[in-house]
Design a protein around this motif. Sequence first.
Motif, PDB file in Angstrom:
ATOM      1  N   UNK A   1     152.608  50.457  24.374  1.00 31.32           N
ATOM      2  CA  UNK A   1     153.206  49.084  24.722  1.00 31.32           C
ATOM      3  C   UNK A   1     152.433  48.538  26.023  1.00 31.32           C
ATOM      4  N   UNK A   2     151.670  47.620  26.008  1.00 28.10           N
ATOM      5  CA  UNK A   2     150.830  47.153  27.465  1.00 28.10           C
ATOM      6  C   UNK A   2     151.926  46.400  28.208  1.00 28.10           C
ATOM      7  N   UNK A   3     151.597  46.426  29.463  1.00 32.98           N
ATOM      8  CA  UNK A   3     152.204  45.754  30.433  1.00 32.98           C
ATOM      9  C   UNK A   3     151.312  45.245  31.411  1.00 32.98           C
ATOM     10  N   UNK A   4     151.715  44.076  31.737  1.00 34.53           N
ATOM     11  CA  UNK A   4     150.860  43.225  32.836  1.00 34.53           C
ATOM     12  C   UNK A   4     151.521  43.369  34.155  1.00 34.53           C
ATOM     13  N   UNK A   5     150.917  43.885  35.256  1.00 30.98           N
ATOM     14  CA  UNK A   5     151.453  43.850  36.564  1.00 30.98           C
ATOM     15  C   UNK A   5     150.753  42.402  36.983  1.00 30.98           C
ATOM     16  N   UNK A   6     151.707  41.541  37.201  1.00 25.59           N
ATOM     17  CA  UNK A   6     151.209  40.189  38.390  1.00 25.59           C
ATOM     18  C   UNK A   6     151.303  40.527  39.722  1.00 25.59           C
ATOM     19  N   UNK A   7     150.367  40.901  40.283  1.00 33.70           N
ATOM     20  CA  UNK A   7     150.059  41.695  41.450  1.00 33.70           C
ATOM     21  C   UNK A   7     149.708  40.936  42.901  1.00 33.70           C
ATOM     22  N   UNK A   8     150.408  40.854  43.805  1.00 34.15           N
ATOM     23  CA  UNK A   8     149.952  40.267  45.085  1.00 34.15           C
ATOM     24  C   UNK A   8     148.908  41.168  45.831  1.00 34.15           C
ATOM     25  N   UNK A   9     147.877  40.693  46.201  1.00 35.40           N
ATOM     26  CA  UNK A   9     146.737  41.737  46.807  1.00 35.40           C
ATOM     27  C   UNK A   9     146.822  41.412  48.389  1.00 35.40           C
ATOM     28  N   UNK A  10     147.806  40.670  48.794  1.00 40.04           N
ATOM     29  CA  UNK A  10     147.979  40.220  50.393  1.00 40.04           C
ATOM     30  C   UNK A  10     146.917  39.435  50.741  1.00 40.04           C
ATOM     31  N   UNK A  11     147.057  39.317  52.021  1.00 39.60           N
ATOM     32  CA  UNK A  11     146.030  37.928  52.527  1.00 39.60           C
ATOM     33  C   UNK A  11     144.662  38.136  52.980  1.00 39.60           C
ATOM     34  N   UNK A  12     144.323  39.304  52.786  1.00 38.86           N
ATOM     35  CA  UNK A  12     142.887  39.825  53.308  1.00 38.86           C
ATOM     36  C   UNK A  12     142.688  41.044  53.868  1.00 38.86           C
ATOM     37  N   UNK A  13     143.291  41.567  54.770  1.00 37.87           N
ATOM     38  CA  UNK A  13     143.304  42.882  55.595  1.00 37.87           C
ATOM     39  C   UNK A  13     143.711  43.899  54.393  1.00 37.87           C
ATOM     40  N   UNK A  14     142.718  44.783  54.054  1.00 33.30           N
ATOM     41  CA  UNK A  14     143.178  45.512  52.913  1.00 33.30           C
ATOM     42  C   UNK A  14     144.352  46.515  53.041  1.00 33.30           C
ATOM     43  N   UNK A  15     144.652  46.594  54.331  1.00 35.65           N
ATOM     44  CA  UNK A  15     145.891  47.445  54.555  1.00 35.65           C
ATOM     45  C   UNK A  15     147.135  46.812  54.484  1.00 35.65           C
ATOM     46  N   UNK A  16     147.207  45.565  54.126  1.00 32.52           N
ATOM     47  CA  UNK A  16     148.256  44.962  53.770  1.00 32.52           C
ATOM     48  C   UNK A  16     148.658  44.679  52.608  1.00 32.52           C
ATOM     49  N   UNK A  17     147.949  45.323  51.940  1.00 31.93           N
ATOM     50  CA  UNK A  17     148.576  45.683  50.162  1.00 31.93           C
ATOM     51  C   UNK A  17     149.534  46.655  50.144  1.00 31.93           C
ATOM     52  N   UNK A  18     150.487  46.300  49.328  1.00 30.78           N
ATOM     53  CA  UNK A  18     151.634  47.257  49.353  1.00 30.78           C
ATOM     54  C   UNK A  18     151.356  48.611  48.333  1.00 30.78           C
ATOM     55  N   UNK A  19     152.052  49.499  48.905  1.00 27.85           N
ATOM     56  CA  UNK A  19     151.862  50.819  48.078  1.00 27.85           C
ATOM     57  C   UNK A  19     152.056  50.508  46.737  1.00 27.85           C
ATOM     58  N   UNK A  20     152.840  49.824  46.462  1.00 28.95           N
ATOM     59  CA  UNK A  20     153.059  49.713  44.800  1.00 28.95           C
ATOM     60  C   UNK A  20     151.958  48.986  44.092  1.00 28.95           C
ATOM     61  N   UNK A  21     151.341  48.012  44.823  1.00 30.86           N
ATOM     62  CA  UNK A  21     150.166  47.249  44.376  1.00 30.86           C
ATOM     63  C   UNK A  21     148.770  48.330  44.299  1.00 30.86           C
ATOM     64  N   UNK A  22     148.958  49.100  45.264  1.00 24.44           N
ATOM     65  CA  UNK A  22     147.642  50.191  45.080  1.00 24.44           C
ATOM     66  C   UNK A  22     147.982  50.880  43.896  1.00 24.44           C
ATOM     67  N   UNK A  23     149.192  51.659  43.656  1.00 27.79           N
ATOM     68  CA  UNK A  23     149.362  52.532  42.664  1.00 27.79           C
ATOM     69  C   UNK A  23     148.836  51.716  41.453  1.00 27.79           C
ATOM     70  N   UNK A  24     149.357  50.521  41.174  1.00 27.61           N
ATOM     71  CA  UNK A  24     149.131  49.883  39.702  1.00 27.61           C
ATOM     72  C   UNK A  24     147.580  49.581  39.603  1.00 27.61           C
ATOM     73  N   UNK A  25     146.860  49.274  40.811  1.00 27.67           N
ATOM     74  CA  UNK A  25     145.347  49.330  40.779  1.00 27.67           C
ATOM     75  C   UNK A  25     144.671  50.326  40.707  1.00 27.67           C
TER      76      UNK A  25
END
Length: 245
Positions: A1-25
């Motif tokens: 079953x497919x799932x789409x993660x509508x994911x925020x990448x943060x404003x620019x600085x890579x480290x402002x990515x969330x841990x959850x976003x990094x996991x789905x990426x």
Amino acid sequence: MAKVYLTGAGPGDFELLTIKALRVVKEADVIIYDRLANPEILKEAKDGCEFVYVGKEDSNHTLPQEEINEVIYQSALKYENVVRLKGGDPLVFGRGGEEAIYLKDRGIAFEFIPGITSAIAVPEYAGIPVTHRGVTVSFRVVTGHESSNKNQSQIPWENYKSDDTIVFLMGLHRLAHICHMLIKIGKPKDYPIAVISRGTTPDAKTVVGTLEDIHKKAKDLPTPALIVVGEVVKLREQLNWFEKE
Ligand code: SAH
């Protein structure tokens, strides 16, 4: 079953990515991204992950939203883990809600993954707090992108007479108009305003001025850029920490 993660990448600085976003990426089979997502994030994807670029921020060269919706949907028919990566937060002028409705209507499961929005983080990196005790008790985030029909302003200018901090996204090309309208509703000509270009990145550049002179000072700054209006702008004199002069 497919799932789409509508994911925020943060404003620019890579480290402002969330841990959850990094996991789905890291788990993604396909990542559908636009200009505002830091490309460094894509390097975290697994081997074989497909990348689909769907256009530039606030320009007319982007794919129509309907086509983006369809690209996401088609990806979900093909793959299990679909990441739709969007600058900042997916629901702050990100059209993530429209994409989710399109998917839901077609029986595709989705999740929202919030991101750090540029509306707060970009001023913060520039040393401008959107609220500050004794200065302002509230802030608004507004689109500066008005319909070109002058008689049909989307922005309720009359509401902006208060001392709320106002953050305009997508407004650099309308900077002169925005200042004109704020003066027209009664703000002093020397009211503080800042334009912040490429915030939270090594290219970050902030220009501070007044409603009267900012247009000349800041109109050639590169995008993405946002505009902050309010007394909080003055705090940058004490709080600037990120940009080296
Ligand atoms: N969903 C995004 C905003 C999308 S609208 C978020 O939550 O941040 C796009 C606008 O965001 C741009 O026109 C610009 O005004 C602003 N923006 C995004 N990233 C920025 C950055 N790094 N520096 C300055 N402005 C930025």
